[in-house]
Design an enzyme around this catalytic site. Structure first.
Site, PDB file in Angstrom:
ATOM      1  N   ASP A 493       9.665  26.863  84.889  1.00 32.25           N
ATOM      2  CA  ASP A 493       9.012  27.714  85.884  1.00 32.25           C
ATOM      3  C   ASP A 493       9.167  29.196  85.572  1.00 32.25           C
ATOM      4  OD1 ASP A 493       7.912  25.943  87.748  1.00 32.25           O
ATOM      5  OD2 ASP A 493       9.876  25.547  88.625  1.00 32.25           O
TER       6      ASP A 493
HETATM    7  C1  BGC Z   1      14.441  29.287  89.188  1.00 35.69           C
HETATM    8  C2  BGC Z   1      13.818  28.038  88.701  1.00 35.69           C
HETATM    9  C3  BGC Z   1      12.929  27.483  89.766  1.00 35.69           C
HETATM   10  C4  BGC Z   1      11.922  28.538  90.189  1.00 35.69           C
HETATM   11  C5  BGC Z   1      10.961  28.058  91.255  1.00 35.69           C
HETATM   12  C6  BGC Z   1      13.390  30.250  89.665  1.00 35.69           C
HETATM   13  O1  BGC Z   1      13.972  31.382  90.180  1.00 35.69           O
HETATM   14  O2  BGC Z   1      15.211  29.863  88.165  1.00 35.69           O
HETATM   15  O3  BGC Z   1      14.799  27.119  88.311  1.00 35.69           O
HETATM   16  O4  BGC Z   1      12.257  26.371  89.281  1.00 35.69           O
HETATM   17  O5  BGC Z   1      12.587  29.659  90.647  1.00 35.69           O
HETATM   18  O6  BGC Z   1      11.528  27.933  92.491  1.00 35.69           O
HETATM   19  C1  NOJ Z   2      13.851  23.904  88.833  1.00 36.62           C
HETATM   20  C2  NOJ Z   2      12.565  23.311  89.289  1.00 36.62           C
HETATM   21  O1  NOJ Z   2      12.795  22.540  90.439  1.00 36.62           O
HETATM   22  C3  NOJ Z   2      11.951  22.455  88.220  1.00 36.62           C
HETATM   23  O2  NOJ Z   2      10.714  21.977  88.643  1.00 36.62           O
HETATM   24  C4  NOJ Z   2      11.822  23.252  86.959  1.00 36.62           C
HETATM   25  O3  NOJ Z   2      11.275  22.418  85.981  1.00 36.62           O
HETATM   26  C5  NOJ Z   2      13.144  23.821  86.524  1.00 36.62           C
HETATM   27  N1  NOJ Z   2      13.686  24.596  87.591  1.00 36.62           N
HETATM   28  C6  NOJ Z   2      13.044  24.678  85.268  1.00 36.62           C
HETATM   29  O4  NOJ Z   2      12.496  25.914  85.537  1.00 36.62           O
END
Ligand code: BGC
Ligand code: NOJ
Length: 816
Positions: A493
């Site tokens: 993400d």
């Molecule tokens: C986090 C991710 C997460 C994303 C969406 C980011 O700040 O590091 O792990 O998937 O937010 O919520």
């Molecule tokens: C947490 C999110 O829930 C997941 O969907 C994502 O793949 C990982 N972060 C990596 O960014």
């Protein structure tokens, strides 16, 4: 250093001190009513949705941490007489929030229950907390024992703080909230009925099985104007005020005065229930709510015997759930993880997705599309029928063009508009989840189920059509190198190649153009090959030969594109950015290599025959691996890269910037087994596995019985420290890596395939696997010169696959 120990027989983790590095929590409830509970009985309860139906209040990021919860106070007056400063002795059996040093303390977190036991000055209180199977209520069964030779008079106070239902509103909209709180008190039952008069059809009730000596429902009166949970006026003075909340901050406390003879034990049950009434049955009189269902609920637990029976049923329920896979090896830590904790965490992540934990407030993200699809990989064998339902719910949030809402709210099952779609890996995860379901159950009929697009019934199509559009979404969204366009982000993400977020407060994922015609993802390419093959296989099973052949052509083209444009020489590239520049290449200054494409492309067997797969895993070993696990990228980002986004916003070594992001470690484990590297696979499995790192709990800091999302990498000064425990795709993926890739119990369309890739120290193992109604008693052993192969009920099989059968039991022997 450890703060407790595993009790495998009881399936519990026993915490021996309340002063754990962080609150160590458990989840109670498995259907609709849930409670998060820490080792000091902090936490909160909600019905279905932690944002929209929150029963009790919780303040995240509080100081000190974890002050709100399911509190019991013990007050002993006699002490006052011996005491010069004339203070009564006040303590909590679970230590917080008063924090009086206890003579003994333990918290046993078990499967769907937690038991606290605290002792002080000869009084022992045990507090067993659980949500009975299929009940919308949290029970606390409390035993109070006078262990001394003298008679004692004590007081017990309960305390919870009500949340005014919408947790977000509750934490922000005080100008309204402070005026709407309403309760009703009837005997020992305190009803929280804020907003019930108008639009809500639900209330909650906090009851006590004994006649009370007092109660409070107004927190400011219970605590006193400058009091707090750690020194509430009512408890200090030993007297509730029988306050009836009118606005402000409704709470519930029961006061019980208890006399105990020498060695006498007494019990009391508290319950917190959620009740719904039909619109025309909400009231019995003006201002009088209809309490019938609540009274029925209370009656279900109005004796110790009834409560104990409900507790036994819960334990039986978990015995059954976990019985679908139990193994026996020569390593008790392995058995403990596979048989108990990893499966337990899979159940919890399935229920919660990424919504409510001690790191996720439950107010933000709802259920993730890709997250929920991946959770199925670790959950489907536990309750296949619920997996089926979930798949249909998720698919209903897909858009007509195959793309998908990134998140949806569990209560409404509607897609979350604020985040929208455009995460181009999402559609393919639907294939992954559905494929796992079909392999586990053999139930192809799910593909015929009519499922709406964008929750619009008029657009409903069979689930198979959803999968087709998932597959085609990638086919129709390719970039200049014939690799998949990334959109807002793929699995990572934080790799936001089209967003260009420049100003504070802007979302990293949805700012700017968000989708572009050029930025491509090698990770999605790997996914397309892996799950595209699954879709192709489904087509063949359905005799859609032309479609299957067409899929194969696209998959082959993708493999070629990866090997041509996605290979950096020693590893797979990560992506092409919005200017078509390579990301994750040796030519870059920062982040030359990323873990994700190495894991996904090798799992997809890209470059398996031609050597790239082998090279890629060697590079992971050389550049990304540390003693605590494999980091996400190397070297870490030290500068913010506008063209890469959030990933470069994190300090080096944490989260997606070179943290050990546990979710993708098992991808490397599985990839190693694809190449037959059994010992490497084991080594990787072990490195992040909770049971094997329990001894370094003071470094790791999160719960030693579950996986966390992230462990700080070696670029961080806090190397080895974990964060974001519980709700992580790590749970499902490690379960898949150990049960399928290493132990080799692989559900397949026609039966259970056995293809272990076990480490050299392991002679074999035995397993009980409930597969499509048959209990398989499996023994895996090394051939040691004997004939290799698979025998089912003594009959040698042609291939290493146990055919699905109607028998209730089968004896299986595999010699490798
Ligand atoms: C986090 C991710 C997460 C994303 C969406 C980011 O700040 O590091 O792990 O998937 O937010 O919520
Ligand atoms: C947490 C999110 O829930 C997941 O969907 C994502 O793949 C990982 N972060 C990596 O960014």
């Amino acid at each position: 250093m450890k703060y407790g120990h595993f009790d495998d027989k009881a399936r519990e983790y026993v915490i021996e001190t309340p002063k754990t590095p962080l609150p160590w929590i458990n989840y109670l409830g498995s259907d609709d009513f849930f409670t998060l509970i820490s080792n000091t009985a902090g936490g909160y309860a909600f019905y279905k949705d932690a944002r929209l139906r929150r029963l009790t209040r919780y303040r995240y990021n509080n100081n000190p941490l974890d002050q709100e919860g399911f509190r019991l106070y013990v007050r002993e007056e006699e002490k006052a007489k011996e005491n010069k400063n004339n203070k009564p002795l006040i303590w909590n059996p679970s230590w917080q929030p008063v924090k009086t040093e206890l003579d003994s303390y333990s918290c046993r977190h078990g499967m769907g229950y937690s038991i606290f036991e605290g002792q002080k000055n000869g009084i022992k209180v045990s507090q067993t907390m659980f949500v009975p199977v299929s009940e919308n209520a949290l029970l606390y069964h409390v035993k109070i024992k006078n262990t001394t030779k003298e008679k004692k008079s004590i007081q017990l106070f309960s305390f919870i703080e009500f949340c005014l239902w919408d947790a977000n509103d509750d934490a922000t909209n005080f100008q309204r909230n402070y005026s709407i709180g309403e309760v009703e008190v009837h005997g020992s039952a305190i009803y929280h009925k804020t907003e019930y008069r108008e639009r809500r059809d639900h209330y909650s009730v906090f009851w006590c099985s004994r006649k009370v000596d007092g109660f409070d429902t107004d927190m400011d009166i219970f605590n006193g104007p400058y009091g707090s949970a750690s020194c509430p006026d009512a408890v200090i003075e030993g007297k509730c005020r029988n306050s009836v909340a009118h606005g402000w901050r409704p709470c519930a406390s029961h006061q019980l005065n208890i006399d105990l003879k020498a060695n006498e034990e007494t019990t009391v049950t508290f319950g917190l229930g959620y009740i719904r009434n039909k619109a025309d049955e909400k009231f019995v009189a003006l201002d009088q709510i209809n309490r019938q269902k609540a009274e029925e609920m209370m009656a279900r637990y109005d004796s110790d015997a009834k409560v104990e029976k409900a507790f036994k049923e819960l334990r039986k329920h978990w015995d059954e759930l976990l019985s679908h896979l139990q193994i026996k090896s020569s390593d008790e830590k392995l058995d403990r993880m596979v048989n108990i904790w990893n499966q337990y965490q899979c159940m919890v992540t399935f229920n919660m997705s990424r919504s409510a934990s001690y790191f996720e407030s439950g107010m933000g993200r709802g259920m993730g599309f890709r997250d929920s699809c991946q959770d199925l990989l670790g959950f489907v064998h536990i309750i296949p029928s619920r997996a089926r339902e979930r798949i249909l719910d998720i698919a209903a949030t897909q858009f007509v063009d195959g793309s998908a809402y990134h998140q949806y709210q569990p209560l409404t099952k509607r897609g979350n508009l604020a985040v929208g779609s455009g995460f181009n890996d999402d559609p393919l995860w639907l294939i992954a989840g559905t494929d796992a379901y079909i392999r586990e159950t053999g139930d192809f009929t799910i593909l015929d189920e009519m499922v709406p697009f964008d929750n619009d019934e008029s657009l409903a199509q069979p689930l198979m059509e959803h999968l087709r559009r998932s597959f085609n979404y990638t086919v129709t969204h390719l970039g200049p190198h014939k690799l998949p366009l990334i959109g807002r982000a793929d699995w990572n993400d934080c790799l936001n190649l089209n967003c260009f977020s420049e100003h504070p407060g802007e979302s990293f994922q949805t700012t700017g153009p968000s989708e572009g015609p050029v930025a491509e993802s090698i990770f999605i390419a790997g996914m397309f090959v892996k799950y595209g093959k699954a879709y192709e296989a489904i087509c063949r099973k359905l005799n859609l030969t032309d479609e299957a052949d067409n899929c194969a052509t696209h998959i082959k083209a993708m493999e070629e594109a990866v090997l041509k444009a996605g290979w950096d020489g020693e590893w797979f590239l990560r992506a092409y950015d919005a200017f078509s520049k390579p990301v994750g290449s040796h030519n870059n200054e920062e982040a030359q290599i990323f873990i994700e494409p190495q894991g996904m492309c090798v799992m997809a067997e890209i470059g398996k025959e031609t050597g790239e797969a082998e090279k890629a895993l060697n590079s992971v070993h050389k550049l990304l691996e540390t003693k605590y696990g494999v980091t996400l990228n190397y070297p870490p980002f030290r500068r913010y890269h506008l063209e890469l986004g959030e990933i470069s916003s994190y300090p080096p070594g944490v989260k997606e910037n070179a943290g050990i992001f546990c979710h993708n470690n098992p991808w490397i484990t599985v990839a190693e087994t694809v190449l037959g590297h059994a010992d490497r696979a084991w080594e990787l499995y072990r490195k992040i596995c909770p049971a094997y790192i329990e001894e370094i709990s003071e470094i790791h800091r999160t719960e030693p019985y579950v996986y966390s999302q992230m462990i700080a990498g070696n670029a961080s000064p806090r190397f080895g420290e974990a964060k974001n425990s519980w709700l992580t795709g790590t749970s499902a993926w490690t379960f898949l890596s150990i049960s399928q890739a290493i132990l080799g119990l692989v559900p397949d369309y026609d039966g259970l395939k056995l293809c272990p890739c076990i480490p050299s120290w392991m002679d074999g193992y035995s397993a009980k696997r409930l597969f499509r109604g048959t209990e398989l008693n499996i023994k895996v052993e090394r051939a040691n010169g004997n004939e290799k192969g698979l025998w089912v009920n003594g009959e040698k099989q042609k291939a290493n696959i146990i055919p699905a059968s109607k028998e209730s039991k089968a004896e299986v022997l595999l010699r490798i």
